[in-house]
Design an enzyme around this catalytic site. Structure first.
Site, mmCIF file in Angstrom:
data_model
loop_
_atom_site.group_PDB
_atom_site.id
_atom_site.type_symbol
_atom_site.label_atom_id
_atom_site.label_comp_id
_atom_site.label_asym_id
_atom_site.label_seq_id
_atom_site.Cartn_x
_atom_site.Cartn_y
_atom_site.Cartn_z
ATOM 1 N N LYS A 46 0.799 -1.213 -0.026
ATOM 2 C CA LYS A 46 0.026 -0.019 -0.097
ATOM 3 C C LYS A 46 1.118 1.135 0.095
ATOM 4 O O LYS A 46 1.983 1.094 0.222
ATOM 5 C CB LYS A 46 -0.765 0.004 1.325
ATOM 6 C CG LYS A 46 -0.216 0.024 2.684
ATOM 7 C CD LYS A 46 -1.298 -0.364 3.733
ATOM 8 C CE LYS A 46 -0.458 -0.381 4.969
ATOM 9 N NZ LYS A 46 -1.250 -0.994 6.153
ATOM 10 N N TYR A 268 16.540 29.664 9.112
ATOM 11 C CA TYR A 268 15.501 30.207 9.653
ATOM 12 C C TYR A 268 15.164 30.126 11.146
ATOM 13 O O TYR A 268 15.693 29.039 11.701
ATOM 14 C CB TYR A 268 14.293 29.689 9.007
ATOM 15 C CG TYR A 268 13.780 29.813 7.449
ATOM 16 C CD1 TYR A 268 13.834 31.144 7.019
ATOM 17 C CD2 TYR A 268 13.947 28.872 6.564
ATOM 18 C CE1 TYR A 268 13.420 31.450 5.664
ATOM 19 C CE2 TYR A 268 13.810 29.018 5.411
ATOM 20 C CZ TYR A 268 13.655 30.351 4.624
ATOM 21 O OH TYR A 268 13.529 30.581 3.523
HETATM 22 C C1 LIG Z 1 -0.349 -2.227 6.647
HETATM 23 C C2 LIG Z 1 -1.040 -3.330 7.005
HETATM 24 C C3 LIG Z 1 -0.180 -4.432 7.378
HETATM 25 C C4 LIG Z 1 1.331 -4.337 7.454
HETATM 26 O O1 LIG Z 1 1.646 -3.844 8.654
HETATM 27 P P1 LIG Z 1 3.292 -3.592 8.854
HETATM 28 O O2 LIG Z 1 3.197 -2.843 10.469
HETATM 29 O O3 LIG Z 1 3.753 -2.484 8.146
HETATM 30 O O4 LIG Z 1 3.847 -4.788 8.928
HETATM 31 C C5 LIG Z 1 -0.652 -5.744 7.613
HETATM 32 N N1 LIG Z 1 -2.198 -5.683 7.702
HETATM 33 C C6 LIG Z 1 -2.862 -4.674 7.426
HETATM 34 C C7 LIG Z 1 -4.327 -5.244 7.589
HETATM 35 C C8 LIG Z 1 -2.318 -3.640 7.192
HETATM 36 O O5 LIG Z 1 -3.047 -2.578 6.870
#
Ligand SMILES: *Cc1c(COP(=O)(O)O)cnc(C)c1O
Length: 371
Positions: A46, A268
């Protein structure tokens, strides 16, 4: 009407770039597979593969059993790029049309609400959808409660479009010692006797839920994300200590050098004031590249391979660095903002966030190269 296509010069306009190491991603996936002990591995991609780029994820995760994400347009892109193995939509359908799209592209769907159940039930084709019924084990974002998961399992089981049902949950606290125990017990209790495979573990649970509890506690498939990119899911436990390799290196160069005398400030707000004569390097990287503006003076980075620290406020296009440990550094010297020498998790900790956020925040203007 004449449409002017935007042309990009082949010349890199700024020395700021992210190098993505597909070999490190493959290494980290192999590490996850080792921990999974026979469970199938979904590589979570994702958010544009946590900022690493979908194409690069395909190169690094060619050996994954499936890819998991939340964006339907990106799932379509994965199919267009030739990914033929399973794809899992972790938030499921956002509207009824997504269910038809899932059927057309053969995407697995999480089902976490009665609305999503109804969309699935309305689909007219036989046995075409792999469904992942989600139990709310305590996160209280998505999923059914104990009664709801049984009702959903029954109605999905009766829907003509259903090809398979897997029972899934997502842990709220798997990064804390024993933090998944109660949620796992709830999940096991709520789903006892229900037919179907199980999927529970994110990276933290995959690493930490002890093997002694049996392979069953890991489920039939696991869903690692962050560990595949070489960052840690745990506060205070370095990725290297987990056998992981950094997949993203953010690099730039020094574009100027300044000499400060005692009492001179930099940047800054003049938040950093030299207490002695200092050489300061100016790095072509700022918050518009995705470097966190709230990283304070003292955040680690490396110049010509030598670790040093930022000084002063991070600006849009530049940040400044103490060159004392690297007296030979000058204009053109290589700077690593994060990567093999400076773990992204260390930068994140200084900035009060987590590696996940820094990866995902890498800006579109930063060129990505794969190695
Ligand atoms: C993002 C996600 C994962 C992966 O999680 P990590 O902490 O990056 O390993 C697994 N299951 C779901 C449902 C997620 O949304």
């Amino acid at each position: 009407m004449i449409v002017h296509r935007q042309r990009y010069s082949c010349r890199m306009s700024r020395p700021t770039r992210a190098t993505i190491d597909a070999g490190a991603m493959a290494h980290n996936l192999a590490r996850a597979r080792e921990l999974a002990g026979g469970a199938r591995v979904w590589a979570v991609v994702k958010a544009d593969a946590y900022g690493h780029g979908l194409e690069n994820a395909l190169a690094g995760f060619a050996q994954a059993d499936g890819l998991a994400l939340v964006e339907f347009d990106r799932a379509e892109r994965l199919r267009a790029l030739g990914w033929r193995r399973p794809i899992l939509m972790l938030e499921g359908a956002f509207e009824a049309a997504d269910v038809a799209l899932a059927e057309r592209l053969d995407l697995g769907l999480v089902v976490h609400s009665a609305e999503q159940c109804a969309w699935v039930e309305a689909l007219g084709r036989d046995r075409c959808l792999d469904l992942f019924a989600k139990f709310n084990s305590g996160m209280n974002r998505l999923g059914f409660d104990e009664a709801g998961i049984r009702a959903a399992h029954a109605s999905l089981g009766a829907a003509r479009a259903t090809r398979s049902i897997t029972l899934v949950t997502h842990f709220a606290n798997a990064d804390l010692p024993g933090g998944a125990d109660e949620a796992l017990a709830r999940f096991e209790r709520a789903t006892r006797g229900l037919a179907g495979a199980r999927s529970t573990c994110n990276s933290a649970a995959l690493i930490d839920v002890p093997r002694a509890r049996g392979e069953a506690s890991r489920g039939d498939s696991v869903r690692p994300g962050i560990m595949l990119y070489g960052a840690t899911p745990f506060a205070g436990r370095a990725a290297a200590s987990l056998g992981l390799r950094a997949a993203m290196t953010l690099e730039s160069r020094l574009i100027a050098v300044q000499r400060l005398g005692p009492g001179d400030a930099v940047g800054y707000g003049s938040t950093f004031v030299a207490d002695r004569a200092m050489r300061i390097g100016v790095v072509a990287c700022g918050y518009a590249d995705g470097y966190p503006r709230h990283a304070p003076s003292g955040t680690p980075l490396a110049v010509d391979g030598v670790r040093t620290r930022t000084v002063g406020r991070v600006a849009m296009d530049m940040l400044t660095v103490d060159l004392e440990p690297v007296p030979r550094a000058g204009i053109g010297s290589a700077v690593e903002l994060w990567g093999d020498t400076v773990p992204i998790d260390e930068v994140a900790a200084h900035a009060g966030t987590i590696g996940y956020e820094l990866m995902c925040a890498l800006a579109p203007r930063v060129a990505r190269a794969v190695r």
